[in-house]
Design a protein around this motif. Structure first.
Motif, short mmCIF file in Angstrom:
data_model
loop_
_atom_site.label_atom_id
_atom_site.label_comp_id
_atom_site.label_asym_id
_atom_site.label_seq_id
_atom_site.Cartn_x
_atom_site.Cartn_y
_atom_site.Cartn_z
N SER A 155 -33.17 -59.18 0.31
CA SER A 155 -34.68 -59.48 0.12
C SER A 155 -34.94 -60.77 -0.28
O SER A 155 -35.92 -61.50 0.54
CB SER A 155 -35.45 -58.80 -0.93
OG SER A 155 -36.75 -58.92 -1.39
N PHE A 204 -37.20 -54.92 -1.49
CA PHE A 204 -36.91 -55.30 -2.62
C PHE A 204 -37.45 -53.81 -3.47
O PHE A 204 -36.74 -53.59 -4.25
CB PHE A 204 -37.81 -56.27 -3.23
CG PHE A 204 -38.07 -56.45 -4.76
CD1 PHE A 204 -36.49 -56.99 -5.42
CD2 PHE A 204 -39.08 -56.16 -5.39
CE1 PHE A 204 -37.05 -57.19 -6.75
CE2 PHE A 204 -38.97 -56.30 -6.79
CZ PHE A 204 -38.30 -57.08 -7.59
N SER A 234 -39.31 -58.34 3.08
CA SER A 234 -38.53 -58.48 2.05
C SER A 234 -39.19 -57.78 1.02
O SER A 234 -38.48 -57.21 0.05
CB SER A 234 -38.69 -60.15 1.86
OG SER A 234 -39.87 -60.41 1.61
N LEU A 238 -31.14 -56.83 -3.39
CA LEU A 238 -31.96 -58.10 -3.96
C LEU A 238 -31.41 -59.69 -2.95
O LEU A 238 -32.50 -60.36 -2.58
CB LEU A 238 -31.43 -58.39 -5.43
CG LEU A 238 -32.39 -59.62 -5.97
CD1 LEU A 238 -33.96 -59.59 -5.82
CD2 LEU A 238 -32.12 -59.79 -7.48
#
Length: 283
Positions: free
Chosen positions: A227, A263, A259, A224
């Motif tokens: 990302s 994710f 990104s 996360l």
């Protein structure tokens, strides 16, 4: 109660260590795992009163600990290093919190680290582990700990053969919802020899292992932030070119697309990690 000591070429100190534990705790089972030593470590430990299990060649500190966990008969396991740095007198300080806690770890203060680079490295590793587990990890690499036998055997297949086994068992216990307690301890200086840990080689290898373990237990906590960083970079890149040139650019689009992919990979990894632990959980 079982005390497991991993030893490699520690004939100068292993005898006195085992004898001291035998003197203080005559009812304890003492297991010395000789990891392919080239000296008289096995003989000295046996004469001092320990049960000795020997590897035919050097496999690794973690492998020695795993061998000790497999053959130990006690419901509580005390893990110690065989270099004489851990004080047998501190064992009751760990045991006092069991069975209320599943694992109790002896935490060294930073002033007792032998090298500044090792202290700095451990500090970085502690912060990273604290972020991943959402628990204040005070000493991620401490080899002096007391743990319930059931807990240790639950994660036996996850432990590596190298020095990083304390990292893995700590993160595994916290990820699975086990309780952990840190108890401040003082460690002694090595009386003979020197540590086998190398600064650059083992530092890089340990960082890679730590990242792999973090990804194994809490992948979204790793994916996360990456990302988000890629998304903000792409957004900033596109915003800059739009304000200065009135258009968007390919690099910004690449960052934004990447990104999203990172994710989604994080979500998939999180589900795989959860299913893996659900299947390995005891009924």
């Amino acid at each position: 109660m079982s005390v497991i000591i991993s030893a490699l070429n520690e004939s100068a100190v292993i005898g006195s260590l085992v004898a001291r534990i035998r003197e203080l705790y005559p009812d304890f089972e003492i297991i010395v795992v000789n990891d392919g030593s080239e000296d008289e470590t096995a003989r000295v430990a046996l004469e001092a009163g320990a049960f000795v299990y020997s590897h035919p060649y050097t496999i690794g500190n973690g492998a020695a600990v795993k061998s000790g966990i497999r053959i130990a008969s006690g419901e509580i396991l005390v893990l110690m290093d065989g270099d004489g740095q851990h004080r047998p007198e501190d064992i009751p300080r760990l045991l006092q919190y069991l069975p209320e806690f599943d694992m109790v770890v002896g935490a060294r203060c930073r002033c007792q680290q032998t090298n500044w680079w090792r202290a700095a490295g451990n500090r970085v590793f502690n912060c990273l582990a604290s972020y991943v587990t959402r628990f204040e990890v005070q000493d991620l690499t401490s080899g002096f700990r007391a743990v319930k036998s059931e807990t240790a055997k639950d994660f036996l297949n996850l432990l590596p053969n190298t020095y990083s086994y304390p990292t893995t068992i700590t993160l595994a216990a916290l990820h699975s919802g086990r309780s952990l307690k840190y108890e401040p301890i003082n460690v002694l200086k090595r009386r003979t020899g020197k540590s086998g840990i190398r600064c650059v080689e083992d530092g890089i290898r340990f960082l890679l292992i730590l990242m792999k373990v973090c990804t194994l237990f809490a992948p979204l906590r790793v994916f996360l932030p990456t990302s988000i960083a890629m998304f903000l970079t792409g957004l900033g890149c596109n915003l800059w070119t739009f304000l200065t040139a009135g258009r968007f650019n390919n690099m910004g689009a690449l960052f934004l697309t990447t990104s999203v992919l990172i994710f989604m990979l994080g979500l998939i990894s999180e589900q795989i990690s959860q299913m893996r632990f659900d299947r390995s959980a005891r009924p």
